[in-house]
Design an enzyme around this catalytic site. Structure first.
Site, PDB file in Angstrom:
ATOM      1  N   TYR A  48       8.848  13.385  13.263  1.00  0.00           N
ATOM      2  CA  TYR A  48       8.194  12.084  13.434  1.00  0.00           C
ATOM      3  C   TYR A  48       9.145  10.941  13.084  1.00  0.00           C
ATOM      4  O   TYR A  48       8.878   9.790  13.416  1.00  0.00           O
ATOM      5  CB  TYR A  48       6.948  11.979  12.551  1.00  0.00           C
ATOM      6  N   LEU A 182     -10.175  14.455  18.087  1.00  0.00           N
ATOM      7  CA  LEU A 182     -11.112  13.735  18.955  1.00  0.00           C
ATOM      8  C   LEU A 182     -10.793  13.997  20.428  1.00  0.00           C
ATOM      9  O   LEU A 182     -11.130  13.199  21.309  1.00  0.00           O
ATOM     10  CB  LEU A 182     -11.066  12.233  18.656  1.00  0.00           C
ATOM     11  N   SER A 225      -4.256   6.350  12.669  1.00  0.00           N
ATOM     12  CA  SER A 225      -4.674   5.018  13.102  1.00  0.00           C
ATOM     13  C   SER A 225      -3.786   3.978  12.446  1.00  0.00           C
ATOM     14  O   SER A 225      -3.413   4.112  11.281  1.00  0.00           O
ATOM     15  CB  SER A 225      -6.139   4.754  12.744  1.00  0.00           C
ATOM     16  N   ASN A 234     -12.689   6.296   9.732  1.00  0.00           N
ATOM     17  CA  ASN A 234     -12.407   7.726   9.866  1.00  0.00           C
ATOM     18  C   ASN A 234     -12.771   8.518   8.624  1.00  0.00           C
ATOM     19  O   ASN A 234     -12.933   9.750   8.690  1.00  0.00           O
ATOM     20  CB  ASN A 234     -10.931   7.942  10.190  1.00  0.00           C
TER      21      ASN A 234
END
Length: 281
Positions: A48, A182, A225, A234
């Site tokens: 990442y 999701l 997010s 969340n």
């Protein structure tokens, strides 16, 4: 917060935040917000390229390191490196990581696993995980490696609940972390009538209903997010519970539909993808 107890006795929060595809600045901001709002599980990875930013956010917070459950992942190109774990700890500016995964099931994964076993014995990691590994390779790890893995991380959501994999993991006490919780933002999933109906009943959004379903199914979730309001939303999933009937209604939306397929070509590409982990802000 609710917790998953791993097969080695380590307790892990059932919900946290992930920073996949976040720039260092975005990751640092999001983790700071999450920690200030009570979130204690953070998921990052070598690939990442924001581990340093995550480490800065942790250091800048008023939260004790021992109260944070920090997760990272080794990239395949360092599976054979004797310094891979130490390099990860250095970038995160921490003495240990609570859970460290092998990020991809490349041909040299056993070299990486042995590095994790060594780090586990030395107290540098508290748990071992396998990310994106298929069931047959998880079974191979159980049969051949000295230390049993504690967690797997795979795609899972109501359209693809990984029912068979979870049935295999349960007797081994291995937990499941769900990415794409999701459904990769699939509007069709979020518009399923059952989520709108339950949302009206509990005063929650469809996304919150799905995240609650994950937790009650035993899945650890870590939605990403950049928006502070979304981060808070969340984690507003621990003030209600779905009934058994409602869980069954959600199970009925299973379409055996996944959004990511780890083809042999993709895995070979990962094995050759040499990233400069230290060239991050």
């Amino acid at each position: 917060m609710e917790y998953f107890v791993m097969n080695n006795g380590v307790r892990m929060p059932m919900a946290g935040i992930g920073v996949f595809l976040f720039t260092p600045a975005e990751a640092e901001s999001a983790v700071k917000t999450a920690l200030s709002d009570g979130v204690r599980l953070i998921d990052t990875a070598n690939a990442y390229l924001n581990e340093k930013a995550v480490g800065r956010a942790i250091k800048a917070s008023s939260v004790k390191r021992s109260d944070i459950f920090l997760v990272s992942k080794l990239w395949p190109t360092v599976y054979g490196s004797d310094t891979a774990v130490n390099d990860t700890l250095r970038r995160l500016d921490t003495d240990y990581v609570d859970l460290m995964f092998l990020h991809q099931p490349t041909a040299n994964w056993k070299d990486g696993y042995r590095q994790l076993e060594k780090a586990y014995r030395e107290g540098k990691i508290r748990a071992i995980g396998l990310s994106n590994f298929p069931e047959e390779m998880i079974r191979e790890a159980l049969a051949e490696m000295e230390i049993k893995p504690q967690m797997v991380q795979v795609e899972a959501h109501p359209y693809f609940p990984e029912t068979a994999l979870k049935a295999m993991l349960k007797p081994e006490g291995i937990g499941l972390m769900a990415w794409y919780p999701l459904g990769h933002g699939d509007a069709a999933l979020l518009r399923e009538p059952v989520f709108a109906e339950l949302g009206r009943k509990y005063g929650k959004s469809p996304a919150q209903i799905i995240l609650r379903w994950h937790v009650q199914s035993g899945n650890v979730v870590f939605p990403g997010s950049r928006n502070s309001e979304h981060i808070r939303a969340n984690f507003a999933i621990f003030d209600f519970s779905l009934t058994g009937e409602e869980m069954a209604a959600i199970a009925a939306v299973d379409k055996d539909k996944r959004y990511y397929y780890a083809t042999p070509e993709i895995v070979r590409k990962y094995a050759a993808m040499d990233l400069d982990f230290d060239a991050q802000e």
